[in-house]
Design a protein around this motif. Sequence first.
Motif, PDB file in Angstrom:
ATOM      1  N   LEU A 186     -46.909  28.721 -65.132  1.00 47.03           N
ATOM      2  CA  LEU A 186     -45.715  28.835 -65.962  1.00 47.03           C
ATOM      3  C   LEU A 186     -44.740  29.850 -65.363  1.00 47.03           C
ATOM      4  O   LEU A 186     -43.525  29.623 -65.319  1.00 47.03           O
ATOM      5  CB  LEU A 186     -46.128  29.248 -67.374  1.00 47.03           C
ATOM      6  CG  LEU A 186     -45.082  29.082 -68.493  1.00 47.03           C
ATOM      7  CD1 LEU A 186     -45.777  28.903 -69.829  1.00 47.03           C
ATOM      8  CD2 LEU A 186     -44.146  30.276 -68.571  1.00 47.03           C
ATOM      9  N   GLN A 187     -45.267  30.983 -64.880  1.00 48.91           N
ATOM     10  CA  GLN A 187     -44.386  31.974 -64.251  1.00 48.91           C
ATOM     11  C   GLN A 187     -43.768  31.431 -62.971  1.00 48.91           C
ATOM     12  O   GLN A 187     -42.589  31.671 -62.690  1.00 48.91           O
ATOM     13  CB  GLN A 187     -45.164  33.253 -63.950  1.00 48.91           C
ATOM     14  CG  GLN A 187     -45.345  34.155 -65.159  1.00 48.91           C
ATOM     15  CD  GLN A 187     -45.841  35.529 -64.770  1.00 48.91           C
ATOM     16  OE1 GLN A 187     -46.532  35.698 -63.770  1.00 48.91           O
ATOM     17  NE2 GLN A 187     -45.518  36.525 -65.567  1.00 48.91           N
ATOM     18  N   ASP A 188     -44.547  30.717 -62.170  1.00 46.32           N
ATOM     19  CA  ASP A 188     -43.999  30.132 -60.941  1.00 46.32           C
ATOM     20  C   ASP A 188     -42.878  29.156 -61.243  1.00 46.32           C
ATOM     21  O   ASP A 188     -41.910  29.044 -60.489  1.00 46.32           O
ATOM     22  CB  ASP A 188     -45.112  29.424 -60.163  1.00 46.32           C
ATOM     23  CG  ASP A 188     -46.146  30.407 -59.624  1.00 46.32           C
ATOM     24  OD1 ASP A 188     -45.831  31.608 -59.538  1.00 46.32           O
ATOM     25  OD2 ASP A 188     -47.255  29.975 -59.302  1.00 46.32           O
ATOM     26  N   ARG A 232     -54.754  30.674 -65.138  1.00 44.85           N
ATOM     27  CA  ARG A 232     -54.306  29.670 -64.165  1.00 44.85           C
ATOM     28  C   ARG A 232     -53.058  28.955 -64.663  1.00 44.85           C
ATOM     29  O   ARG A 232     -52.099  28.741 -63.913  1.00 44.85           O
ATOM     30  CB  ARG A 232     -55.436  28.674 -63.907  1.00 44.85           C
ATOM     31  CG  ARG A 232     -55.147  27.704 -62.767  1.00 44.85           C
ATOM     32  CD  ARG A 232     -56.322  26.763 -62.527  1.00 44.85           C
ATOM     33  NE  ARG A 232     -57.519  27.508 -62.156  1.00 44.85           N
ATOM     34  CZ  ARG A 232     -58.645  27.510 -62.843  1.00 44.85           C
ATOM     35  NH1 ARG A 232     -58.750  26.807 -63.956  1.00 44.85           N
ATOM     36  NH2 ARG A 232     -59.686  28.210 -62.435  1.00 44.85           N
ATOM     37  N   PHE A 233     -53.052  28.623 -65.954  1.00 40.04           N
ATOM     38  CA  PHE A 233     -51.863  27.960 -66.499  1.00 40.04           C
ATOM     39  C   PHE A 233     -50.692  28.936 -66.600  1.00 40.04           C
ATOM     40  O   PHE A 233     -49.544  28.578 -66.283  1.00 40.04           O
ATOM     41  CB  PHE A 233     -52.165  27.373 -67.877  1.00 40.04           C
ATOM     42  CG  PHE A 233     -50.948  26.826 -68.555  1.00 40.04           C
ATOM     43  CD1 PHE A 233     -50.441  25.583 -68.213  1.00 40.04           C
ATOM     44  CD2 PHE A 233     -50.262  27.574 -69.509  1.00 40.04           C
ATOM     45  CE1 PHE A 233     -49.302  25.078 -68.819  1.00 40.04           C
ATOM     46  CE2 PHE A 233     -49.126  27.086 -70.120  1.00 40.04           C
ATOM     47  CZ  PHE A 233     -48.647  25.827 -69.773  1.00 40.04           C
ATOM     48  N   THR A 263     -37.123  34.876 -67.154  1.00 44.73           N
ATOM     49  CA  THR A 263     -38.538  35.224 -67.047  1.00 44.73           C
ATOM     50  C   THR A 263     -39.161  35.167 -68.435  1.00 44.73           C
ATOM     51  O   THR A 263     -38.453  35.180 -69.447  1.00 44.73           O
ATOM     52  CB  THR A 263     -38.727  36.632 -66.461  1.00 44.73           C
ATOM     53  OG1 THR A 263     -38.067  37.587 -67.304  1.00 44.73           O
ATOM     54  CG2 THR A 263     -38.140  36.719 -65.059  1.00 44.73           C
ATOM     55  N   VAL A 264     -40.480  35.107 -68.484  1.00 45.67           N
ATOM     56  CA  VAL A 264     -41.181  35.001 -69.764  1.00 45.67           C
ATOM     57  C   VAL A 264     -42.247  36.086 -69.854  1.00 45.67           C
ATOM     58  O   VAL A 264     -42.829  36.496 -68.848  1.00 45.67           O
ATOM     59  CB  VAL A 264     -41.831  33.613 -69.959  1.00 45.67           C
ATOM     60  CG1 VAL A 264     -40.788  32.535 -70.016  1.00 45.67           C
ATOM     61  CG2 VAL A 264     -42.839  33.326 -68.860  1.00 45.67           C
ATOM     62  N   SER A 265     -42.489  36.534 -71.072  1.00 45.44           N
ATOM     63  CA  SER A 265     -43.621  37.406 -71.378  1.00 45.44           C
ATOM     64  C   SER A 265     -44.577  36.623 -72.259  1.00 45.44           C
ATOM     65  O   SER A 265     -44.134  35.876 -73.149  1.00 45.44           O
ATOM     66  CB  SER A 265     -43.156  38.672 -72.096  1.00 45.44           C
ATOM     67  OG  SER A 265     -42.278  39.421 -71.283  1.00 45.44           O
TER      68      SER A 265
END
Length: 759
Positions: free
Chosen positions: A421-423, A416-417, A439-441
């Motif tokens: 974070l991606q949003d 959920r977190f 973007t993040v991985s």
Amino acid sequence: MTASKERHGSRIANAIIIPMFAVVLIAVAITFGLLIWSAHISDQAAEKSQRQLLNGTLQLTRDQFARQQASVLVKDPIYYITTGPIYDTAWLYHNVALWLKQRYGFSRTILLDQDRKARFVDGPNVYEKWVTRDLLDRLDPAVETVQKRYLASLKALPSGLYYFDPDYRINEHNLSETGLVSIKGNIYLFSATAITPELVKLVSQREPPAMLISFKQLNGELLAEIGRISALEGLVLDSYPAPETSGPLIDLEAPDGHSIGRIHWQAEQPGQEMQTRIAPVLTVLALALVGLSIVVMTFIRQSTRHLASSRADAVRASLHDPLSGLPNRRQFKQLLDRTMNDTQIADKGAAVLYFDLDRFKDINDTLGHAAGDHVICAIAERLQRILPENAIVARISGDEFALLLPDCPNETQAERFMRRLQDMMVQPVSFGPDEIHVTVSMGAALAPRDGLAAEDLLRKADIALYDAKSNGRNRWSFFEPSMQEHVRTKDEIARELRKAIDEDLLDVAYQPQCDSRSGRIVAIEALARWNRRNTGPVPPSSFIPVAEETGLINDLGLWILRRACQDAQCWPDLVVSVNVSPTQFKHPGFVEKVSATLEEFAFDPGRLEIEVTETVFAGRDKKALQSLRRLKDLGIKVALDDFGSGYSSLSYLRHFPFDTLKIDRDFISAMTDSPEARAIVRTIIRLGQALGMTIVAEGIEEKQQAEYLAANGCHRLQGYFLSHPLPAKDLDEFLADHEIQMEMKHQSLEVERLRSAEY
């Protein structure tokens, strides 16, 4: 004491500001809501009135048609003709159909006998077969209604005869029925009327009457007259299937209940006009009120935060990263140890997240380190905005971050977190005139499931991060024991691939390309193949990414080029296509090594075609562009592979003069079922032709695809329809067999031509 005053001042500010601002917003919302609601009610009432007026006008028009038609029917001659055994069609045409057409504009006529069979038909074209079973079925409910009324008007007498006595007091047109019907896509008004005697009132049998049905097209002229009567302008008639429209409308139905069209118009909107006049004034007042509230709120809040900021700055300087303001590695490690030492951690659970920014190095390389620092600060600020209570985020180093989520017992809560974070990353980071998309991985490990030692959790989260990046980036992965095995396997593949390159244990397969007009083989594409010891063939999709990650792609690409040049000496008339990775262009001396290989095998540069994808230009790398130009200067052809799969391929066509354009296989496979894919393929072919390029279609698996591409001007065809990739020895046999087939085909065509010439 100071902290207590700061908290107290903040509570006072919130106690004043929040209720005041809430009251202001509610008042503004209610005012605008009432305005919009009133306008909506007014517009609805106006629309309802207009709809009723139009329906009434249509009914009046239909009643008028019934009267016009009845004026010719209530006569004994037509009654006797239609009830007798022989129909005088000439008389019916001149005294009924033609008369109604010339006097009232009825363009079509049907006369039904007592069994509801069409005995006389007249229309605008005598040869037109417009009376269909479907049309009669649509009219049947109206015909049946009139016949029932007629039969009810026959009163039985003691003598056994029937006296025709319709009660016109009930309905002036009770022996007529009007309506709408669709004929060949056009909407017609019709009137169906029973043919009744004028003088003779007695009949011997109670039988249904003959019926006359007259039609008049609901065209622009008639629609304009209806609009004039109903005082509605801009009436538009649509037949079904009708396009989507906005605004009021009325549905038009045939007697059997099927919708055949609709009339729509631009309704008057008195409520909207009122809202337009009042809204600007209310908006100005609302903005002034909100602005005043914001000024007061800002002043109070700034006053209460000023003291708190001084102390926070001092604490942050000793415990946090100076650039981002986040806790540093040391502080995070201490906080993580403290959490893991909690005796309740086994019940509450916790999650350790390890994440970094995808391709952050490209930002520093292309825009400079100032841009990279700006991105780090912006991301840190966003993280703090979405951080759950009691959670800790830290900047570990460079673009790497770590995050601790206490009270996180399962993957669902951690996801959920991470989804939030991606949003958060969807919005780009602005840096001067540039918009930087980040973007993040992410990798995650859960306690106590994956251990309780801080070092173990960080290591496992890092392994999960590696899995996320390996599977496409911009995603997350949870640690699994198999990931450690996967990392070990990748390392093993990299070592064995290095050995296979050094010991010449790889192979090259060649997939032919044929000329779409002559059918002859004109080019081949070189594809790497690896038959791994003990495990068998390894697909390129498995070892090519490993080669990219480990830097082996440079040696692998050069090995493939050397083998292709060596093998292609046996096929002196064929162009050889070799794929080149974006990583190879960044390698020092790449162009020199290609040139040396050509010289070593005395290979004509004009026979070599280098295939690149648009990722070569990622980050507007000038070195890659310079390398491509140097290759072209050597006489080597350059092809843009997978054209259309990216978002900016057209811009690359402007910046670099490619020799060849390869259409992405996804469009080829979709051509069979997708008209859009076929249109895109045609456009790509025309674009390449306009730029003087050779067009190659790959991934062709069906004859229809090959024929379509050839018919639209595609130059070269490649795919399983022609041949699978073949080893060099099998390619020799394929080329020989193919040449024989082409010669036989040529001879067959020549024979056919000679036979045609004889005749």
